[in-house]
Design an enzyme around this catalytic site. Structure first.
Site, PDB file in Angstrom:
ATOM      1  N   PHE A 137       0.908  -1.300   0.183  1.00  0.00           N
ATOM      2  CA  PHE A 137       0.132  -0.031  -0.094  1.00  0.00           C
ATOM      3  C   PHE A 137       1.095   1.175  -0.032  1.00  0.00           C
ATOM      4  O   PHE A 137       1.829   1.481   0.470  1.00  0.00           O
ATOM      5  CB  PHE A 137      -0.796  -0.068   1.386  1.00  0.00           C
ATOM      6  N   ASP A 203       1.036  -4.586   8.817  1.00  0.00           N
ATOM      7  CA  ASP A 203      -0.123  -3.911   8.438  1.00  0.00           C
ATOM      8  C   ASP A 203      -1.406  -4.674   8.398  1.00  0.00           C
ATOM      9  O   ASP A 203      -1.629  -5.283   7.661  1.00  0.00           O
ATOM     10  CB  ASP A 203       0.083  -3.080   7.280  1.00  0.00           C
ATOM     11  N   TYR A 228     -11.602   2.121  10.381  1.00  0.00           N
ATOM     12  CA  TYR A 228     -12.677   2.729   9.449  1.00  0.00           C
ATOM     13  C   TYR A 228     -13.305   1.634   8.515  1.00  0.00           C
ATOM     14  O   TYR A 228     -14.153   1.837   7.807  1.00  0.00           O
ATOM     15  CB  TYR A 228     -12.370   3.875   8.935  1.00  0.00           C
ATOM     16  N   LYS A 229     -12.495   0.533   8.234  1.00  0.00           N
ATOM     17  CA  LYS A 229     -12.935  -0.389   7.309  1.00  0.00           C
ATOM     18  C   LYS A 229     -13.864  -1.582   7.908  1.00  0.00           C
ATOM     19  O   LYS A 229     -15.209  -1.177   8.367  1.00  0.00           O
ATOM     20  CB  LYS A 229     -11.506  -1.138   6.686  1.00  0.00           C
ATOM     21  N   ARG A 378     -12.584  -4.171  -7.033  1.00  0.00           N
ATOM     22  CA  ARG A 378     -12.540  -4.871  -5.766  1.00  0.00           C
ATOM     23  C   ARG A 378     -13.895  -4.855  -5.285  1.00  0.00           C
ATOM     24  O   ARG A 378     -14.788  -3.798  -5.088  1.00  0.00           O
ATOM     25  CB  ARG A 378     -11.704  -4.131  -4.560  1.00  0.00           C
TER      26      ARG A 378
END
Length: 418
Positions: A137, A203, A228-229, A378
């Site tokens: 990422f 991560d 927040y996911k 995705r």
């Protein structure tokens, strides 16, 4: 649905009728959790919980209560608010991360927390190379790039991490690949890196709250992640960091702030960090946002991460089956591992027209996925609120719009947010 069960086992994808898929929802023990989220458009299918989770109704109520508390108590509220980063961290450690109390702290962003842990791990090593995979990422790569420039050490961006471990000091690796959903071998890489004298900072952004994470069991020393996911804490919610207890007092955060200071309100002249995980605090915690994190973690804990992962696995298997039956003939390719044991909670679909297809899904089919360069759509399932019927209908709408060529009817100009 028992852990490890596969409701699609033995089924031919052509036999997955709407009625058969609805039966999966009818037997789903997690179905009741959907009612505990704010859903303003029942016709919209949301498959982007791997970017931003839905709003839990309890969070909306909690935030209203915290605002009222602020209005009533003013500064006296800090007697309870001040310990929220550690209190919420303990809940996250037990319910989601397989860690111990006093090993997780909630606050700041993933980027800031990653910098803290990478910098302090590099200090402890006394030098050495920084290593990550070149497709990691961006924020992970950028943090290491900046740290390498600041400290004058080597940065290795590699296709495979393990061949680059010799002479490494710090490795940054993702538990779940943000593009493909592929799972890393957390225990194995951690162990092999330590054998070379390197420490891995994991991560967990695309795994925390979505699949079982056993940090202590896997021998992990350092990790970061967002909330927040799959933890549904809201846009820009504070992240977390994990430091194994045995390592904490050997490390010193590179960001010194008064919330990490021993005897904080003595307002001393020099900095002396507190013992334990609190030494990674810096500035004043975001109390309202921490309340949102706490509600999201409680909801996840109630459902149980093992059960969430079992359902996510089954739903991703449904995506794969429908891809093979409906989408592969239309030019799609599976961009995720086919083996469910090697995959997280999202499936990547590749197509030469992925970007306009993604736009057409949102604008013309009321399905929200997301796009990642250069050619990937995705589809992220969030088992707390995603139904099997949602997955089936989304793939059906996707098939239909591509068959009709509707992706050629939308504005294909790139937007800032994809």
């Amino acid at each position: 649905m028992a852990k490890g069960s596969d409701p699609l086992s033995g089924r031919d994808s052509r036999g997955l009728t709407p009625k058969a898929v609805a039966a999966l929802d009818a037997s789903d023990p997690l179905a009741r959790f959907r009612e505990r989220f704010v859903i303003t458009d029942p016709g919209r299918i949301y498959l982007d919980g791997n970017s931003l989770g839905r709003l839990p109704a309890a969070t909306r109520d909690r935030l209203r209560g915290l605002v009222d508390e602020w209005g009533d108590r003013l500064v006296t509220g800090w007697d309870e608010w001040i310990d929220a980063p550690g209190r919420v961290g303990d809940l996250l450690a037990e319910a989601v991360l397989g860690a111990q109390p006093g090993e997780v702290l909630v606050g700041d962003s993933t980027t800031v927390n990653l910098y803290k842990l990478c910098a302090t791990a590099l200090d402890l090593a006394g030098g050495g190379a920084l290593v990550t995979d070149r497709d990691n990422f961006p924020t992970d790569r950028y943090v290491l790039e900046g740290l390498a420039a600041q400290r004058g050490v080597e940065l290795r961006l590699v296709d495979e991490i393990e061949p680059a471990l010799e002479g490494a000091a710090v490795v940054v690796a993702a538990h779940v690949d943000y593009r493909t959903g592929e799972l890393a071998d957390v225990h194995g890489l951690t162990e092999r890196a330590r054998a070379h004298g390197a420490r891995v900072v994991w991560d967990l952004c695309h795994s925390a709250g979505a699949l079982p994470v056993q940090l202590r069991e896997a021998g992990v020393e350092l990790a970061v992640g967002c909330t927040y996911k799959y933890l549904n804490a809201g846009p820009g919610a504070p992240a977390f960091l994990y430091v194994a207890r045995e390592l904490q007092d050997r490390l010193r955060s590179p960001i010194w702030g008064w919330f990490g200071q021993r005897d904080q309100f003595a307002m001393g002249q020099s900095y002396e960090p507190v013992a334990g995980i609190g030494r990674f605090s810096a500035g004043t915690p975001t109390v309202l946002a921490l309340g949102a994190v706490e509600e999201g973690v409680r909801l996840t804990a109630e459902a149980g991460v093992d059960r969430l992962y079992a359902k996510a696995t089954a739903q991703c298997e449904l995506i794969v089956a429908l891809h093979d039956a409906w989408l592969a003939p239309l030019g799609f390719e599976l961009g995720s591992p086919r083996d469910p044991a090697r995959r997280g909670s999202h499936v990547a679909l590749r197509h030469p027209e992925a970007w306009p297809i993604c736009r057409a899904l949102i604008e013309r089919a009321n399905v929200i996925p997301d796009f990642r360069e250069p050619d990937t759509i995705r589809l992220g399932v969030a088992p707390l609120y995603t139904r099997f019927t949602d997955v089936y209908d989304a793939l059906d709408r996707l098939r239909g719009l591509v068959e009709r060529g509707e992706q050629r009817l939308v504005d294909a100009a790139r937007s800032r947010v994809t």
